[in-house]
Design an enzyme around this catalytic site. Structure first.
Site, PDB file in Angstrom:
ATOM      1  N   ARG A  95      -7.546  -0.227   0.870  1.00 60.53           N
ATOM      2  CA  ARG A  95      -8.095  -1.451   0.272  1.00 60.53           C
ATOM      3  C   ARG A  95      -8.494  -1.238  -1.192  1.00 60.53           C
ATOM      4  O   ARG A  95      -8.478  -2.168  -1.982  1.00 60.53           O
ATOM      5  CB  ARG A  95      -9.287  -1.940   1.116  1.00 60.53           C
ATOM      6  CG  ARG A  95     -10.430  -0.985   1.204  1.00 60.53           C
ATOM      7  CD  ARG A  95     -11.380  -1.288   2.370  1.00 60.53           C
ATOM      8  NE  ARG A  95     -10.816  -0.889   3.657  1.00 60.53           N
ATOM      9  CZ  ARG A  95     -11.419  -1.044   4.819  1.00 60.53           C
ATOM     10  NH1 ARG A  95     -12.611  -1.632   4.884  1.00 60.53           N
ATOM     11  NH2 ARG A  95     -10.853  -0.656   5.936  1.00 60.53           N
TER      12      ARG A  95
ATOM     13  N   ASP B  22     -11.974   7.286   3.835  1.00 62.24           N
ATOM     14  CA  ASP B  22     -10.767   6.991   4.615  1.00 62.24           C
ATOM     15  C   ASP B  22     -10.407   5.499   4.548  1.00 62.24           C
ATOM     16  O   ASP B  22      -9.335   5.103   4.989  1.00 62.24           O
ATOM     17  CB  ASP B  22     -10.990   7.425   6.074  1.00 62.24           C
ATOM     18  CG  ASP B  22      -9.688   7.569   6.844  1.00 62.24           C
ATOM     19  OD1 ASP B  22      -8.617   7.525   6.197  1.00 62.24           O
ATOM     20  OD2 ASP B  22      -9.753   7.738   8.071  1.00 62.24           O
TER      21      ASP B  22
ATOM     22  N   ASP C 163      -2.441  10.293   3.811  1.00 58.62           N
ATOM     23  CA  ASP C 163      -3.850   9.926   3.994  1.00 58.62           C
ATOM     24  C   ASP C 163      -4.556  10.952   4.871  1.00 58.62           C
ATOM     25  O   ASP C 163      -4.468  10.925   6.092  1.00 58.62           O
ATOM     26  CB  ASP C 163      -3.927   8.524   4.632  1.00 58.62           C
ATOM     27  CG  ASP C 163      -5.363   8.024   4.759  1.00 58.62           C
ATOM     28  OD1 ASP C 163      -6.273   8.674   4.188  1.00 58.62           O
ATOM     29  OD2 ASP C 163      -5.573   6.989   5.427  1.00 58.62           O
TER      30      ASP C 163
ATOM     31  N   LYS D  45       0.844  -1.204   0.000  1.00 61.98           N
ATOM     32  CA  LYS D  45       0.000   0.000   0.000  1.00 61.98           C
ATOM     33  C   LYS D  45       0.877   1.251   0.000  1.00 61.98           C
ATOM     34  O   LYS D  45       1.658   1.475   0.920  1.00 61.98           O
ATOM     35  CB  LYS D  45      -0.913  -0.002   1.236  1.00 61.98           C
ATOM     36  CG  LYS D  45      -1.665   1.333   1.473  1.00 61.98           C
ATOM     37  CD  LYS D  45      -2.611   1.279   2.677  1.00 61.98           C
ATOM     38  CE  LYS D  45      -3.176   2.654   3.007  1.00 61.98           C
ATOM     39  NZ  LYS D  45      -4.038   2.654   4.206  1.00 61.98           N
TER      40      LYS D  45
ATOM     41  N   LYS E 255      -9.819  12.837   8.543  1.00 61.76           N
ATOM     42  CA  LYS E 255      -9.287  12.415   9.843  1.00 61.76           C
ATOM     43  C   LYS E 255      -9.314  13.603  10.788  1.00 61.76           C
ATOM     44  O   LYS E 255      -8.952  14.714  10.391  1.00 61.76           O
ATOM     45  CB  LYS E 255      -7.845  11.914   9.682  1.00 61.76           C
ATOM     46  CG  LYS E 255      -7.754  10.581   8.968  1.00 61.76           C
ATOM     47  CD  LYS E 255      -6.354  10.020   9.001  1.00 61.76           C
ATOM     48  CE  LYS E 255      -6.265   8.720   8.237  1.00 61.76           C
ATOM     49  NZ  LYS E 255      -6.953   7.602   8.911  1.00 61.76           N
TER      50      LYS E 255
HETATM   51  N1  BES Z   1      -4.185   4.579   6.971  1.00 54.65           N
HETATM   52  C1  BES Z   1      -5.299   4.267   7.771  1.00 54.65           C
HETATM   53  C2  BES Z   1      -5.011   3.212   8.829  1.00 54.65           C
HETATM   54  C3  BES Z   1      -4.037   3.620   9.905  1.00 54.65           C
HETATM   55  C4  BES Z   1      -4.484   4.234  11.069  1.00 54.65           C
HETATM   56  C5  BES Z   1      -2.698   3.349   9.765  1.00 54.65           C
HETATM   57  C6  BES Z   1      -3.577   4.597  12.037  1.00 54.65           C
HETATM   58  C7  BES Z   1      -1.798   3.711  10.752  1.00 54.65           C
HETATM   59  C8  BES Z   1      -2.242   4.337  11.875  1.00 54.65           C
HETATM   60  C9  BES Z   1      -6.431   3.736   6.894  1.00 54.65           C
HETATM   61  O1  BES Z   1      -6.491   4.233   5.606  1.00 54.65           O
HETATM   62  C10 BES Z   1      -7.711   4.135   7.568  1.00 54.65           C
HETATM   63  O2  BES Z   1      -7.936   5.288   7.701  1.00 54.65           O
HETATM   64  N2  BES Z   1      -8.479   3.147   8.000  1.00 54.65           N
HETATM   65  C11 BES Z   1      -9.705   3.381   8.667  1.00 54.65           C
HETATM   66  C12 BES Z   1     -10.730   2.414   8.140  1.00 54.65           C
HETATM   67  C13 BES Z   1     -12.121   2.750   8.504  1.00 54.65           C
HETATM   68  C14 BES Z   1     -12.557   4.033   7.847  1.00 54.65           C
HETATM   69  C15 BES Z   1     -13.020   1.619   8.073  1.00 54.65           C
HETATM   70  C16 BES Z   1      -9.475   3.159  10.158  1.00 54.65           C
HETATM   71  O3  BES Z   1      -8.707   2.280  10.525  1.00 54.65           O
HETATM   72  O4  BES Z   1     -10.046   3.893  10.941  1.00 54.65           O
HETATM   73 ZN    ZN Z   2      -4.651   4.800   4.790  1.00 58.29          ZN
HETATM   74 ZN    ZN Z   3      -7.531   6.052   5.401  1.00 61.32          ZN
END
Ligand code: BES
Ligand code: ZN
Ligand code: ZN
Length: 494
Positions: free
Chosen positions: A350, A346, A269, A264, A276
């Site tokens: 995936r 967010d 992000d 990835k 966020k």
């Molecule tokens: N990049 C984030 C996941 C992440 C969070 C990596 C903290 C490292 C530290 C990912 O893209 C994300 O935001 N995932 C969300 C998914 C949710 C929206 C279903 C998450 O984990 O909150």
């Molecule tokens: Zn991410």
């Molecule tokens: Zn994300």
């Protein structure tokens, strides 16, 4: 490059390391004449046991104490380390290498000698780990400081005081593994405005040139032509173009296997319109940790030349907020042909992985491993030290876990709970990109599984260990390079 020397008698001028077992320090215990501690006492005429007792040094594991030898030994100083050879795993040698190197650097010393004592210095894996610990702990990210806060000191030579020779290849291997991990660390630590998708492409080209890999970059027009809707959708809000980088290592003869690595590469992000909040965006330059791990591993593999064909698929994008960004409720037509309803922008990782995984599978290979800083939920489940592993093929998964454990990278298998697949059913598209409720790491993995239909596949969620808020045994705060050494070690074990 660390020079590795084996010798029976130390002529090292700088620092000699002496392992001590706590039993040797017990009052009234008789010291074995051949023990490392006894040998330095005889050579120097110094009663170190008395000095150690005065210091209150008990030789517990992970403790050490430093003495100057005031002209009584050829080495200027001596470092006693507690070594009770409990488990004697490679990881303990890695930590030992880091501990000793740190002390050496404090005293601005660039050569080390290890007395054998209870150490198993000539065993290949342990010796490699020891040197790797030295090299990994040397890393610092200071290119953004006018004057580096700490001046780096490189350990140039390591002498093993032993009768048995160790192949010089061991030192080369250690160096290659450590360098590959540090390449990934640099990419992850770099600010996202500098390390954007075009920069990732440039670095991949550099790796290809230096390590003689084949490279193909699928740029935006090509991605449009092939209808890679996941990568294009996520990147739509960004001012820089996305790419799908493909690197290939081919052995000279016929390859025993073809393994594809997918990483990835979200260089930043923001969350997109599902933005966020508060501090959760602070470290999001690390959201390309999977891509960095795959690029780092490819650079190591190019140098180690295994008999395996290794292909890397690295989608690189930025997940930004703008008038052009993809929106909630949008339906993306993915490269595989499946449609995805976006209900959280967010959950972007995936979406780009889906296209890369589908391409890897379409091009045909024996195994696929993907690495991604995919979910906060995985961190909630396992904490920051463990990566989560998902697979339909438990024996494949087990091999990756074992490779991780050999490299000191902790991985724990989590279940692909089929029942939760209902959570990603959509009313308007084939699937949607988020589930509801708990188990977010699992629904993310289930989403990915929709794009790998028949190839044995392992997914590693490295959101926790890719980037740590505090220093670890052999990495400073920030990027760890997690996954690089596990991948290389696994490929080399095939
Ligand atoms: N990049 C984030 C996941 C992440 C969070 C990596 C903290 C490292 C530290 C990912 O893209 C994300 O935001 N995932 C969300 C998914 C949710 C929206 C279903 C998450 O984990 O909150
Ligand atoms: Zn991410
Ligand atoms: Zn994300």
């Amino acid at each position: 490059m660390i020079r590795l020397i084996t010798k029976t008698v130390s002529t090292n001028k700088d620092l000699v390391v002496v392992p001590v077992n706590s039993k040797e320090l017990a009052p009234k215990s008789k010291l074995d004449k051949a023990s490392a501690l006894s040998v330095v006492e005889q050579k120097s005429g110094i009663r170190f046991r008395k000095l150690l007792a005065d210091e209150g040094f008990l030789a517990d594991d992970n403790t050490s104490t430093y003495f100057r030898t005031v002209g009584k030994l050829s080495a200027k100083a001596i470092l006693f380390i507690g070594w009770n050879s409990g488990q004697n795993t490679a990881e303990e040698y890695r930590k030992l290498g880091a501990l000793v190197a740190k002390t050496a650097r404090c005293h601005r010393v660039s050569s080390l000698a290890f007395s054998e004592g209870g150490l198993q210095l000539t065993e290949k894996k342990r010796c490699k780990a020891l040197l790797e610990g030295v090299a990994l702990s040397e890393y610092q990210f200071d290119s953004y400081q006018k004057k580096p806060k700490t001046k780096p000191v490189a350990i140039k030579t390591v002498t093993l005081l032993t009768r048995k020779k160790v192949a010089s290849q061991v030192a080369k291997d250690a160096e290659i593994y450590a360098q590959a991990a540090c390449l990934a660390r640099d990419l992850v630590n770099m600010p996202a405005t500098d390390c954007d998708p075009p920069y990732m492409v440039r670095i991949a080209r550099k790796i290809a040139r230096e390590d003689k890999l084949k490279i193909k970059v699928l740029d935006k027009p090509k991605l449009e032509k092939m209808k890679a809707g996941g990568i294009l959708g996520v990147n739509r809000g960004s001012a820089t173009p996305p790419a799908l980088i493909k690197l290939t290592y081919k052995p000279r003869g016929k390859a025993k296997k073809v393994v594809s690595l997918v990483g990835k590469g979200v260089t930043f992000d923001t969350g997109g319109h599902s933005i966020k909040i508060n501090k959760s965006m602070n470290d999001m330059k690390m959201d390309m940790g999977g891509a960095a791990a795959v690029l780092g591993a490819m650079s190591g593999i190019g140098k180690l030349k295994p008999n395996i064909e290794v292909r890397a698929y690295v989608p690189v994008v930025e997940n930004m907020v703008s008038a052009k960004s993809y929106k909630l409720g949008d339906v993306l037509r993915m490269y595989s042909g499946k449609s995805v309803e976006v209900l959280n922008t967010d959950a972007e990782g995936r979406l780009i992985l889906a296209d890369a995984l589908a391409l890897a599978e379409k091009e045909g290979c024996d195994q696929i491993i993907d690495l991604a800083t995919l979910t906060g939920a995985c961190m909630a489940a396992l904490g920051q030290d463990y990566a989560g592993l998902f697979t339909r093929d438990d024996s494949f998964g087990q091999k990756i876990i074992e490779s991780g454990s050999e490299q000191g990278e902790c991985i724990w298998q989590l279940p692909l709970v089929e029942k939760y697949r209902e959570q990603i059913k959509s009313d308007v598209a084939d699937i949607k990109n988020v589930g509801f409720g708990y188990g977010g790491a699992i629904t993310a993995a289930l989403f990915l599984s929709e794009f790998v239909e028949k190839t044995p596949w392992v997914h590693l969620d490295i959101a926790g260990p890719a980037f740590l808020p505090a220093a670890a045994d052999y990495s400073p705060p920030g990027a760890t390079g997690f996954g690089v050494r596990t991948l290389i070690g696994y490929i080399m074990s095939l």
